[in-house]
Design an enzyme around this catalytic site. Sequence first.
Site, PDB file in Angstrom:
ATOM      1  N   CYS A  30      30.613  25.663  31.938  1.00 24.14           N
ATOM      2  CA  CYS A  30      30.414  27.079  32.269  1.00 24.14           C
ATOM      3  C   CYS A  30      28.959  27.397  32.554  1.00 24.14           C
ATOM      4  O   CYS A  30      28.627  28.005  33.567  1.00 24.14           O
ATOM      5  CB  CYS A  30      30.935  27.959  31.134  1.00 24.14           C
ATOM      6  SG  CYS A  30      30.695  29.725  31.434  1.00 24.14           S
ATOM      7  N   CYS A  35      30.989  28.926  35.528  1.00 21.83           N
ATOM      8  CA  CYS A  35      31.015  30.386  35.597  1.00 21.83           C
ATOM      9  C   CYS A  35      29.653  31.032  35.834  1.00 21.83           C
ATOM     10  O   CYS A  35      29.520  31.931  36.674  1.00 21.83           O
ATOM     11  CB  CYS A  35      31.580  30.988  34.302  1.00 21.83           C
ATOM     12  SG  CYS A  35      32.543  29.894  33.273  1.00 21.83           S
ATOM     13  N   LYS A  38      27.877  30.086  39.210  1.00 23.11           N
ATOM     14  CA  LYS A  38      28.802  30.577  40.242  1.00 23.11           C
ATOM     15  C   LYS A  38      28.697  32.089  40.388  1.00 23.11           C
ATOM     16  O   LYS A  38      28.696  32.623  41.502  1.00 23.11           O
ATOM     17  CB  LYS A  38      30.226  30.146  39.882  1.00 23.11           C
ATOM     18  CG  LYS A  38      31.325  30.536  40.860  1.00 23.11           C
ATOM     19  CD  LYS A  38      31.983  31.866  40.519  1.00 23.11           C
ATOM     20  CE  LYS A  38      32.508  31.931  39.110  1.00 23.11           C
ATOM     21  NZ  LYS A  38      33.718  31.151  38.904  1.00 23.11           N
ATOM     22  N   TYR A 168      41.401  28.627  42.579  1.00 22.79           N
ATOM     23  CA  TYR A 168      40.370  29.664  42.509  1.00 22.79           C
ATOM     24  C   TYR A 168      38.975  29.113  42.794  1.00 22.79           C
ATOM     25  O   TYR A 168      38.129  29.808  43.368  1.00 22.79           O
ATOM     26  CB  TYR A 168      40.419  30.397  41.171  1.00 22.79           C
ATOM     27  CG  TYR A 168      39.871  29.645  39.992  1.00 22.79           C
ATOM     28  CD1 TYR A 168      38.544  29.782  39.615  1.00 22.79           C
ATOM     29  CD2 TYR A 168      40.676  28.808  39.228  1.00 22.79           C
ATOM     30  CE1 TYR A 168      38.021  29.101  38.525  1.00 22.79           C
ATOM     31  CE2 TYR A 168      40.177  28.127  38.142  1.00 22.79           C
ATOM     32  CZ  TYR A 168      38.846  28.271  37.794  1.00 22.79           C
ATOM     33  OH  TYR A 168      38.346  27.583  36.717  1.00 22.79           O
ATOM     34  N   GLU A 172      36.705  30.727  45.653  1.00 26.12           N
ATOM     35  CA  GLU A 172      35.414  31.323  45.315  1.00 26.12           C
ATOM     36  C   GLU A 172      34.276  30.694  46.124  1.00 26.12           C
ATOM     37  O   GLU A 172      33.433  31.407  46.689  1.00 26.12           O
ATOM     38  CB  GLU A 172      35.146  31.158  43.823  1.00 26.12           C
ATOM     39  CG  GLU A 172      36.046  32.024  42.954  1.00 26.12           C
ATOM     40  CD  GLU A 172      35.824  31.808  41.472  1.00 26.12           C
ATOM     41  OE1 GLU A 172      36.119  32.719  40.687  1.00 26.12           O
ATOM     42  OE2 GLU A 172      35.368  30.704  41.080  1.00 26.12           O
ATOM     43  N   HIS A 433      37.537  60.231  38.099  1.00 27.23           N
ATOM     44  CA  HIS A 433      37.501  60.406  39.556  1.00 27.23           C
ATOM     45  C   HIS A 433      36.075  60.620  40.045  1.00 27.23           C
ATOM     46  O   HIS A 433      35.302  61.308  39.378  1.00 27.23           O
ATOM     47  CB  HIS A 433      38.359  61.624  39.944  1.00 27.23           C
ATOM     48  CG  HIS A 433      38.415  61.889  41.400  1.00 27.23           C
ATOM     49  ND1 HIS A 433      39.142  61.103  42.269  1.00 27.23           N
ATOM     50  CD2 HIS A 433      37.805  62.844  42.162  1.00 27.23           C
ATOM     51  CE1 HIS A 433      38.997  61.579  43.493  1.00 27.23           C
ATOM     52  NE2 HIS A 433      38.193  62.634  43.457  1.00 27.23           N
ATOM     53  N   GLU A 438      41.033  54.684  38.647  1.00 26.11           N
ATOM     54  CA  GLU A 438      41.947  55.806  38.416  1.00 26.11           C
ATOM     55  C   GLU A 438      43.324  55.547  39.014  1.00 26.11           C
ATOM     56  O   GLU A 438      44.327  56.099  38.549  1.00 26.11           O
ATOM     57  CB  GLU A 438      41.367  57.097  38.995  1.00 26.11           C
ATOM     58  CG  GLU A 438      41.318  57.165  40.506  1.00 26.11           C
ATOM     59  CD  GLU A 438      40.750  58.482  41.004  1.00 26.11           C
ATOM     60  OE1 GLU A 438      41.370  59.530  40.728  1.00 26.11           O
ATOM     61  OE2 GLU A 438      39.682  58.461  41.658  1.00 26.11           O
TER      62      GLU A 438
END
Length: 449
Positions: A30, A35, A38, A168, A172, A433, A438
């Site tokens: 990682c 991670c 990346k 993934y 990515e 909002h 939302e």
Amino acid sequence: GSGGLASARRAAILGANAAVIEHGPIGGTCVNVGCVPKKVMFYTASMREALHDMKDYGFDVNLKKFDWATIKKSRDAYIGRLHGIYDFNMKKDGVTKIVGDAKFVPSGDGSVVVDVGGQSYTAKHVLIATGGRPISSGVPGGELAMTSDGFFDLEELPRKIAIVGAGYIAVELAGILNALGSNTSLLIRREKVLRSFDSMLSQLVTQEIVDSGIDLVRNTTVEKLIKEPDGTITVHMIRDGSKVSLSGYSHVLWAIGRVPNTEIGLQHVGVQLDAKKNVQVDEFQNTTASNIYALGDVAGKYLLTPVAIAAGRKLAHRLFGNQPDAKLDYANIATVVFSHPPIGTVGLTEEEAKAKYGAENVRVYETLSRSMYYAVTERKQPGAIKMVCLLPNEKILGLHLLGLGSDEMLQGFGVAIKMGATKADFDSTVAIHPTAAEEVVTLKNPRKE
């Protein structure tokens, strides 16, 4: 890596004498080749994308050039600082760091002995948290391509790159390189990317890959790589039953899966592996050998950094914190994909929910909802929400998000779903909002089947 460090530090805090053995940079996949770097590159690519939108927001901005070396230097320095933080925290918590390659060796008396460069270590409890590594293809010329680890060693932006894979990591890296200006091809075996994700996400991300300018080459099986006299690489493949080739690549990258790091003498201590060479563990992270445990990528379940950390801390509390029933609950673990745009997902996919509970007991709410960011821009990226509910009370089984901000907004919704929230609970929550989030609490009509 993340799981081993989390386990050792928590055990030490709880009073145990703890040590970690590591042969490479501290932090594992990682921190060093996963991670963290990346995400830095994802931010870099996102900035390049935002530059295209500046004129629509009234800014006169001209991009002169992108300097890969600058961000690589800054990224590597950041990783170096993290190494220092890890070392500091281990010393603070009283964890011993042993540098070297660890292997279980025969003991002769039934005890568990770990050898590191000729030095033997024993302990009442031993945790295997060795992680995994990316695999390369064994096709002729396969060594001409790098893996995702090699991506972080690149000294310059690839001129033209072929990425092989549909998961993934492939998605990515293809998105990052395409946004930064590489001529990018993505070679996949079937029609869509991210096939293990909800079908809505898979379909929309696949289409956005095409719309973004990536050359998506479907239904392919790579047969060999050839290095040409000019130094470029030609990819030979079977596509839709015919032999074809794509040429002129400066780089090729395999993103075709990962394997656990289990070549550590497990046969000497009775630790068994499953068919995929993952260490077999039960719900408490126990292996098939007494007082030997495993977690994280090496155990093959939810290959995510926070999962390894959480499992490691639970294990430490079970062994040293007087919590004999402590274990990680692997249900409803949220995760994200830093695609362009990003994905956030938690719980069951629609397909999984219907297979588990029956289609007649599942209700689906979904909507296309593009971020307001794109209201004034010529460039558009899609946005979508799908909520999968179980009848009759519409308990939320899964939530799947695509769009700008999905990666950040999912964490809070993940808490609610982990607590057993229903659609009515979300409906009773007043929306914020204007935000993309939302839309999750204002879904109205179920999809008609």
